[in-house]
Write a protein that holds these residues in place. Structure first.
Motif, PDB file in Angstrom:
ATOM      1  N   ASP A 270     -11.979  -2.439   6.470  1.00 38.81           N
ATOM      2  CA  ASP A 270     -11.734  -1.285   5.608  1.00 38.81           C
ATOM      3  C   ASP A 270     -10.886  -1.693   4.413  1.00 38.81           C
ATOM      4  OD1 ASP A 270     -13.142   0.420   7.267  1.00 38.81           O
ATOM      5  OD2 ASP A 270     -11.375   0.855   8.506  1.00 38.81           O
ATOM      6  N   TRP A 271     -11.192  -1.085   3.280  1.00 41.76           N
ATOM      7  CA  TRP A 271     -10.390  -1.281   2.077  1.00 41.76           C
ATOM      8  C   TRP A 271      -9.490  -0.067   1.887  1.00 41.76           C
ATOM      9  CZ3 TRP A 271      -9.334  -5.195  -1.102  1.00 41.76           C
ATOM     10  CH2 TRP A 271      -8.730  -4.920  -2.340  1.00 41.76           C
ATOM     11  N   PRO A 272      -8.218  -0.247   1.597  1.00 40.82           N
ATOM     12  CA  PRO A 272      -7.312   0.905   1.456  1.00 40.82           C
ATOM     13  C   PRO A 272      -7.720   1.813   0.298  1.00 40.82           C
ATOM     14  CG  PRO A 272      -6.249  -1.140   0.744  1.00 40.82           C
ATOM     15  CD  PRO A 272      -7.520  -1.534   1.405  1.00 40.82           C
ATOM     16  N   GLN A 273      -7.884   3.092   0.610  1.00 41.06           N
ATOM     17  CA  GLN A 273      -8.282   4.065  -0.405  1.00 41.06           C
ATOM     18  C   GLN A 273      -7.051   4.739  -1.014  1.00 41.06           C
ATOM     19  OE1 GLN A 273     -11.436   4.299  -1.397  1.00 41.06           O
ATOM     20  NE2 GLN A 273     -11.873   2.665   0.080  1.00 41.06           N
ATOM     21  N   THR A 274      -6.139   3.925  -1.498  1.00 41.53           N
ATOM     22  CA  THR A 274      -4.915   4.416  -2.116  1.00 41.53           C
ATOM     23  C   THR A 274      -4.407   3.360  -3.085  1.00 41.53           C
ATOM     24  OG1 THR A 274      -2.696   5.283  -1.652  1.00 41.53           O
ATOM     25  CG2 THR A 274      -3.501   3.517  -0.231  1.00 41.53           C
TER      26      THR A 274
ATOM     27  N   ILE B 105       0.873  -1.191   0.000  1.00 44.09           N
ATOM     28  CA  ILE B 105       0.000   0.000   0.000  1.00 44.09           C
ATOM     29  C   ILE B 105       0.894   1.220   0.000  1.00 44.09           C
ATOM     30  CG2 ILE B 105      -1.786   1.249   1.257  1.00 44.09           C
ATOM     31  CD1 ILE B 105      -2.688  -1.394   2.450  1.00 44.09           C
TER      32      ILE B 105
ATOM     33  N   HIS C 205      -2.971  -3.345   5.315  1.00 42.34           N
ATOM     34  CA  HIS C 205      -3.769  -2.166   5.660  1.00 42.34           C
ATOM     35  C   HIS C 205      -3.792  -1.937   7.161  1.00 42.34           C
ATOM     36  CE1 HIS C 205      -6.576   1.039   5.105  1.00 42.34           C
ATOM     37  NE2 HIS C 205      -7.587   0.411   5.703  1.00 42.34           N
TER      38      HIS C 205
ATOM     39  N   PRO D 289      -6.119   5.819  -6.047  1.00 43.37           N
ATOM     40  CA  PRO D 289      -6.702   4.540  -5.658  1.00 43.37           C
ATOM     41  C   PRO D 289      -6.799   3.586  -6.851  1.00 43.37           C
ATOM     42  CG  PRO D 289      -7.973   6.357  -4.747  1.00 43.37           C
ATOM     43  CD  PRO D 289      -6.993   6.958  -5.716  1.00 43.37           C
TER      44      PRO D 289
ATOM     45  N   LYS E  12      -1.418  -2.913   9.137  1.00 43.55           N
ATOM     46  CA  LYS E  12      -0.032  -2.932   9.603  1.00 43.55           C
ATOM     47  C   LYS E  12       0.144  -3.957  10.722  1.00 43.55           C
ATOM     48  CE  LYS E  12       0.760   1.879   8.247  1.00 43.55           C
ATOM     49  NZ  LYS E  12       1.233   3.222   8.655  1.00 43.55           N
TER      50      LYS E  12
ATOM     51  N   LEU F 110      -2.822   0.142  -4.367  1.00 42.05           N
ATOM     52  CA  LEU F 110      -2.570  -1.195  -3.815  1.00 42.05           C
ATOM     53  C   LEU F 110      -1.953  -2.067  -4.908  1.00 42.05           C
ATOM     54  CD1 LEU F 110      -2.852  -3.475  -1.700  1.00 42.05           C
ATOM     55  CD2 LEU F 110      -5.198  -3.825  -2.537  1.00 42.05           C
TER      56      LEU F 110
END
Length: 503
Positions: free
Chosen positions: A59-63, A25, A93, A30, A95, A65
């Motif tokens: 949550d899904w990473p909004q950046t 990430i 996500h 996104p 960590k 991937l």
């Protein structure tokens, strides 16, 4: 920047290779970028994994991937990577440095709501993980019985992605291995059901005792199919290693049942006479899938009405019959499947196939073309040939023939004698013995070999045919409880080979 790492297995044929899966990430627009030679089903996993993660409340990473599957040069196919991909995304996500994730192989397809769906090829994948020293494997719950067949590795079954997340975090448990998976029920067919046909019954017994190939010809309704269907019942059960071999092939083909995955009896495969080359020997796009010859590994492949099968499909059987293995080269690599089997062929005497051969209306050229559908090289690989005739009314008044249980005792005793004799040479049945071994270390006396020498000198028998006749003679010797084949047994073996010669 956050990084997560997990592991899965790429199944190629019946072999598996460990695949390392990484999730990175980083800053950027996104988007999900999947690298590592993924096929269409694997590329679609981006949408399945994202939906499963969000619908499970994570949550899904909004950046940006990036998902990488290594080795990068290895083609990867299918949906069994979904669970591992979701786990590494959650680890990156959040960590989280989950200790279990570093020591676990994850297999399974994800539904959009987070359920873990069953996949094909779980058994060879778990075997690969065990062979490479991995301590733990997580599989879909429906595949748990199949995965539990492998010893020496900790196996867990998962129903949902949420369960797997809780287990990785040390806050929940998965389903433990099934200690005693059920076995598939044995199909009860008895040799006593066949009316008459003593010569063909004896040929089936010899074929079962030595693992020989068999061809039966005759008018319709005389019992060719019935005899072929009863041949597997005469064979001994598969050993543990053989059962895992056969089960692994059926796992890749997607033919296993969830409750009774282990195949302990020799399989019986009877493809339709319109089957293509790919259906018989295997094929398909991408990585080749197993065909009928591989699904019949350690069992019987029955080709009924072989004269109606395409010439190309029949000729494709040559190499598998001789080598006991089939190698299929396709776009994504070479798949290697074992196919050590017994081939049983059956056909009518002519295209019109009347109940009484005297009523045949076929031209002589048509009859000849029909009966010579098997080429010389392929027919040379068949040890036993039997021409069957219609039974007379008196056969119904006679007492029934021997049952499967009675014949099976003789077959198993003969197989055990052969196994003890060939054990130092790495084979277990007479049909697997090399010609060099028969002609050197187990050379017969001059009197016993005389019928074979005469046939070879006349050009009626090839050297390969002589070796195969010797194998049948050893089987006849084992059935009789002898030490070495006699001239009479060699003559009988030669008669089986020359029966129904093409005219």
């Amino acid at each position: 920047m956050a990084l997560g790492r997990g592991f899965s297995v790429a199944v190629r044929g019946v072999e598996g290779l460990i695949v390392e899966i990484e999730a990175d990430i980083s800053n950027g627009l996104p988007g999900v970028h999947l690298v590592g030679l993924a096929d269409a089903a694997l590329r679609e996993s981006r949408d399945r994994v994202r939906a499963a993660i969000t619908n499970c409340g994570f949550d899904w990473p909004q950046t940006r991937l990036t998902l990488a599957l290594s080795p990068a040069t290895l083609p990867k196919m299918g949906s069994l990577y979904d669970l591992a991909l979701a786990a590494v995304v959650l680890a990156a996500h959040g960590k989280k440095a989950w200790a279990k994730l570093e020591k676990t192989v994850l297999l399974g397809e994800l539904a959009l709501d987070g359920r873990v769906r069953p996949v094909k090829g779980v058994l060879p994948a778990v075997l690969a993980a065990q062979r490479h020293g991995w301590p733990t494997v997580v599989v879909p719950f429906e595949n748990l019985a199949e995965a539990s067949l492998v010893d020496g590795v900790e196996v867990w079954g998962a129903r949902t992605l949420g369960q797997v997340h809780a287990w990785l975090a040390g806050k929940g448990d998965l389903h433990a291995r099934i200690d005693d998976p059920q076995q598939a029920p044995e199909v009860a067919v008895d040799l006593a059901d066949v009316v008459g046909q003593p010569q063909a019954r004896t040929a089936v017994e010899v074929a079962a005792a030595g693992g020989h190939n068999l061809v039966m010809t005759g008018p319709p309704g005389v019992g060719k199919t019935m005899l072929a269907q009863r041949l597997p019942g005469l064979l001994p059960p598969l050993s543990r290693d053989e059962a895992l071999e056969v089960t692994a092939i059926h796992s890749v083909a997607g033919l296993l049942t969830g409750d009774a995955p282990l195949i302990t009896r020799p399989p019986f495969v009877a493809p339709h006479h319109t089957s293509s080359v790919a259906a018989l020997v295997g094929g398909g796009s991408g990585m080749a899938r197993p065909g009928a010859v591989s699904r019949a590994h350690r069992g019987v492949l029955f080709l009924d009405e072989f004269a109606e099968i395409s010439h190309a499909a029949l000729e494709a059987l040559r190499t598998p019959l001789e080598d006991g293995v089939i190698r299929l080269a396709r776009r994504d690599g070479v798949a290697c499947y074992p196919c050590r089997l017994q081939l049983v062929l059956a056909a009518n005497l002519c295209p019109c196939a009347p109940p009484d051969p005297r009523d045949c209306v076929c031209a002589s050229a048509d009859r000849r073309r029909y009966r010579t559908k098997l080429s010389g090289p392929l027919l040379d690989r068949v040890d036993l040939r039997v021409e069957m005739h219609a039974s007379r009314a008196g056969s119904f008044a006679e007492e029934g023939g021997e049952s499967t249980a009675v014949v099976r005792e003789r077959v198993w005793a003969a197989r055990e004698a052969a196994r003890e004799r060939w054990r130092p040479h790495g084979v277990s049945t007479n049909a697997e013995v090399s010609g060099a071994l028969l002609r050197r270390s187990f050379r017969l006396g001059g009197d016993a070999m005389k019928p074979l020498r005469t046939a070879v000198d006349r050009g009626a028998l090839s050297i390969r045919g002589m070796d195969r006749t010797l194998r049948v003679a050893w089987t006849l010797c084992d059935l009789a409880g002898g030490v070495s084949p006699t001239r009479d047994q060699v003559t009988r073996a030669l008669a089986y080979r020359q029966a129904g010669e093409r005219s």
